[in-house]
Design a protein around this motif. Structure first.
Motif, short mmCIF file in Angstrom:
data_model
loop_
_atom_site.label_atom_id
_atom_site.label_comp_id
_atom_site.label_asym_id
_atom_site.label_seq_id
_atom_site.Cartn_x
_atom_site.Cartn_y
_atom_site.Cartn_z
N VAL A 96 -14.89 3.00 2.72
CA VAL A 96 -13.58 2.60 2.50
C VAL A 96 -12.53 3.63 3.02
O VAL A 96 -12.48 4.71 3.59
CB VAL A 96 -12.68 3.55 0.80
N LYS A 97 -11.86 1.90 4.01
CA LYS A 97 -10.96 2.54 4.20
C LYS A 97 -8.69 1.47 4.71
O LYS A 97 -9.02 1.01 4.44
CB LYS A 97 -11.37 2.42 6.31
N VAL A 98 -8.01 2.08 4.89
CA VAL A 98 -7.42 1.40 4.89
C VAL A 98 -6.29 2.67 6.27
O VAL A 98 -6.79 2.86 6.87
CB VAL A 98 -6.01 2.58 4.39
N GLY A 99 -5.80 0.93 6.77
CA GLY A 99 -4.79 0.89 8.02
C GLY A 99 -3.94 -0.11 8.13
O GLY A 99 -3.41 -0.42 7.19
N PHE A 100 -3.65 0.49 9.68
CA PHE A 100 -2.35 -0.62 9.62
C PHE A 100 -2.52 -1.21 11.52
O PHE A 100 -3.15 -0.98 12.33
CB PHE A 100 -0.47 0.59 10.17
N THR A 101 -2.59 -1.77 11.55
CA THR A 101 -2.09 -3.24 12.99
C THR A 101 -1.10 -3.60 13.46
O THR A 101 -0.62 -3.60 13.06
CB THR A 101 -3.19 -4.48 12.34
N PHE A 102 -0.77 -2.86 14.75
CA PHE A 102 -0.24 -3.15 15.70
C PHE A 102 0.32 -4.23 16.68
O PHE A 102 -0.50 -3.89 17.09
CB PHE A 102 0.33 -1.92 16.28
#
Length: 199
Positions: free
Chosen positions: A193-199
């Motif tokens: 399970v992963k959470v993230g951010f895109t730039f």
């Protein structure tokens, strides 16, 4: 005067074509940096495996198809393999239906460099109690693969899926004072399970 008007019209026309070409280029391709962090839980013949992983993916987004191709690099630590540096190719697709929430699929495949492994030993015995084989984990390159799905809301991403990894090892064979060594891989897999951010 006519020449000036014609020249002005040509300059304006060429400028319009140039801006249109730039707009089309911007729509076709864009650069993204994706940061993702999470945990994984699984197991192998050696037992349960629990760990944490963070990755950074440099990718190109093909906007008209919502497809991303990228190269990822990360760091992982777990109770089974020790420390690892995953290096992989990444493909993901966003299902853009004009809504804020975009479902996604995420596939990664590559290798991971394992170091600082727990050098546990696993024995098999003859009937008289003498060891036949010994398996030792070691530093080196192993398999890295994930298949996941999730969603994206603006810059935030969430995904969950399955992983498969391998840890390099040596198999030591003991027979009548004779010892041979064979390289091998110990496979382990589970959920991630992963959470993230895109730039």
């Amino acid at each position: 005067m006519k020449r000036f008007v014609i020249l002005s019209a040509l300059v304006l026309f060429c400028g319009t074509l140039s801006l249109s070409a730039q707009d089309n280029t911007e729509k076709k391709l864009s650069y993204n940096i994706i940061n993702e962090y999470g945990f994984y839980l699984g197991g192998s013949s050696w037992g349960t495996n629990v760990g944490f992983e963070g990755v950074v993916i440099n990718s190109m987004l093909f906007n008209r198809t919502q497809d991303l191709l990228g190269i990822g690099l990360g760091y992982s630590v777990d109770v089974f393999a020790g420390h690892g540096v995953p290096m992989f190719l990444n493909y993901r697709h966003y299902f853009d239906r004009g809504r804020a929430v975009k479902p996604l699929v995420n596939i990664a495949a590559g290798t991971t460099f394992i170091f600082g492994a727990n050098y546990n030993l696993d024995y098999e015995y003859y009937e008289n109690g003498d060891p036949v084989t010994t398996v030792t984990k070691r530093s080196g390159f192993g398999l890295y693969a994930t298949v996941a799905s999730g969603f994206r809301v603006k810059a935030f991403t969430f995904s969950a899926g399955f992983y498969l990894k391998s840890v390099p090892s040596y198999n030591y064979f003991y027979m009548d004072n004779y010892q041979s060594t064979r390289p091998a891989n110990i496979f382990n897999g589970g959920i991630q399970v992963k959470v993230g951010f895109t730039f």
